[in-house]
Each structure stands twice: as structure tokens, then as C-alpha cells.
Write a protein that holds these residues in place. Sequence first.
Motif, PDB file in Angstrom:
ATOM      1  N   ARG A 157      81.950  58.882  91.142  1.00 29.54           N
ATOM      2  CA  ARG A 157      82.075  57.551  90.543  1.00 29.54           C
ATOM      3  C   ARG A 157      83.494  57.047  90.785  1.00 29.54           C
ATOM      4  O   ARG A 157      84.414  57.847  90.974  1.00 29.54           O
ATOM      5  CB  ARG A 157      81.798  57.631  89.040  1.00 29.54           C
ATOM      6  CG  ARG A 157      80.409  58.178  88.724  1.00 29.54           C
ATOM      7  CD  ARG A 157      80.277  58.507  87.270  1.00 29.54           C
ATOM      8  NE  ARG A 157      81.318  59.484  86.926  1.00 29.54           N
ATOM      9  CZ  ARG A 157      81.589  59.911  85.711  1.00 29.54           C
ATOM     10  NH1 ARG A 157      80.926  59.450  84.688  1.00 29.54           N
ATOM     11  NH2 ARG A 157      82.524  60.793  85.491  1.00 29.54           N
ATOM     12  N   PRO A 158      83.707  55.738  90.771  1.00 36.14           N
ATOM     13  CA  PRO A 158      85.056  55.211  90.968  1.00 36.14           C
ATOM     14  C   PRO A 158      86.072  55.808  89.990  1.00 36.14           C
ATOM     15  O   PRO A 158      87.195  56.108  90.378  1.00 36.14           O
ATOM     16  CB  PRO A 158      84.893  53.708  90.761  1.00 36.14           C
ATOM     17  CG  PRO A 158      83.474  53.441  91.153  1.00 36.14           C
ATOM     18  CD  PRO A 158      82.710  54.660  90.713  1.00 36.14           C
ATOM     19  N   GLN A 159      85.665  56.037  88.734  1.00 37.64           N
ATOM     20  CA  GLN A 159      86.605  56.604  87.773  1.00 37.64           C
ATOM     21  C   GLN A 159      86.933  58.065  88.076  1.00 37.64           C
ATOM     22  O   GLN A 159      87.967  58.569  87.655  1.00 37.64           O
ATOM     23  CB  GLN A 159      86.121  56.435  86.327  1.00 37.64           C
ATOM     24  CG  GLN A 159      84.785  57.090  86.009  1.00 37.64           C
ATOM     25  CD  GLN A 159      83.611  56.160  86.142  1.00 37.64           C
ATOM     26  OE1 GLN A 159      83.563  55.316  87.033  1.00 37.64           O
ATOM     27  NE2 GLN A 159      82.619  56.310  85.276  1.00 37.64           N
ATOM     28  N   ASP A 160      86.062  58.772  88.822  1.00 40.72           N
ATOM     29  CA  ASP A 160      86.334  60.156  89.205  1.00 40.72           C
ATOM     30  C   ASP A 160      87.465  60.239  90.222  1.00 40.72           C
ATOM     31  O   ASP A 160      88.155  61.249  90.315  1.00 40.72           O
ATOM     32  CB  ASP A 160      85.092  60.816  89.819  1.00 40.72           C
ATOM     33  CG  ASP A 160      83.939  60.934  88.851  1.00 40.72           C
ATOM     34  OD1 ASP A 160      84.183  61.018  87.626  1.00 40.72           O
ATOM     35  OD2 ASP A 160      82.783  60.940  89.309  1.00 40.72           O
ATOM     36  N   THR A 161      87.620  59.192  91.014  1.00 36.38           N
ATOM     37  CA  THR A 161      88.585  59.230  92.117  1.00 36.38           C
ATOM     38  C   THR A 161      89.698  58.195  91.991  1.00 36.38           C
ATOM     39  O   THR A 161      90.507  58.061  92.895  1.00 36.38           O
ATOM     40  CB  THR A 161      87.861  59.021  93.454  1.00 36.38           C
ATOM     41  OG1 THR A 161      87.240  57.739  93.448  1.00 36.38           O
ATOM     42  CG2 THR A 161      86.837  60.110  93.716  1.00 36.38           C
TER      43      THR A 161
END
Length: 190
Positions: A157-161
Motif C-alpha cells: 500500500r502507499p502507506q507501506d512505502t
Amino acid sequence: MLHRRRFLTIATRAMALGGAALLGARGAQAQPSYTVPLAQLQEMVGQKFPRSVPVQGLLDLTVQAPRLRLLPEVNRLGAVMAVDAAGPALRRSHAGSFDVEFALRYEASDRSLRAHQIRLGPLDFPTLKPAVTELINAYGPVLAEQALREVTLHQLRPQDTAVFDGLGLQPGPITVTAKGLTVAFVRQQP
């Protein structure tokens, strides 16, 4: 003035600690990474099954969700897969299973980790005649490719990276460890 120095000292130490945490305990040469535990992989892949695979109009194989296992010694994942065979060529449904091993690759278009380089073990159907099992096994590699090709095991997910993206890093090598998958982040190529 004293408060400003104290603030700068604390801020400098915090940034140093944050950078050390990002780089890991192995030192400045280590790559930052993201880990996906086996339970999370199992949950994601379970959503993609069952899958039906027709065999030359004679029968249909229904492949159930795999039971994943980590194979860090060969940097791959393995799975035991239950399969049901039914159709016009068979009088009833027959339960069987097979083992499969595969490597992983990163797909940038949707930020996913996918199965590829699939190796299939023989399909085993205890209630089928050996000749029928042999016929099914002749199609085995094609069947495995159809059932497992590009199965998404995890999606970043975008928040993971977000932190890595901000540092100009992108997902790189994927390593299978005893705890799950570790995705290393490397400098983005211009």
C-alpha cells in the motif's frame, strides 16, 4: 541560546537514531526493507482461490487455496495444493493434491508481489486409476501455470512505502526468510 543548542543536539541525535533504525543493525551497507509475514501472505493468496482449470473438455480441475511454506534455503515459497477433478470423463469427483514451488517478483504497476518460475510436483489422486492420473500429470505444468500464473501474494500500500518513496527508494530484491518475505528497497533509477 542554551535552549536552542539543547534542541539542536536532541534533534541531531534523533535524526541519527532514525537513520540508524532505517539502515538496520548491520551498518551503513544494509538496505532498508519491508517484511511480509507468512500469515499475511496466506490470507492474501486465500482470496484468489478456488480456481477452475479445464482439461481438454474431458474434466475440470478445481484448485483450492494453497497452504504456503517458506523455503529460505532456496529463496522460494512452497505450497501444498488440494485439487478436485470432475467432469464428463470421470464418474464422480476425485480429491487429490500436489506440491508446488515458486519464486517471487515485484510488479511496479500495482505494487504487488507475484508468483513466477513455478515448479510443479506430481498430482496425486488416490481414487483415480493410474492411467488417468498419468494423463492429468502430462498436463500438469500447463495446469499449474494456468492456476498460479502471476498470483498476487501481497500488495504494498502507499502507506507501506511512503518513507521509502520520500527517500527516492523503490522495491528491489525479494528474499524469503524464516519469518516471511523481506523486500529490500534500492535507489530509484533515473
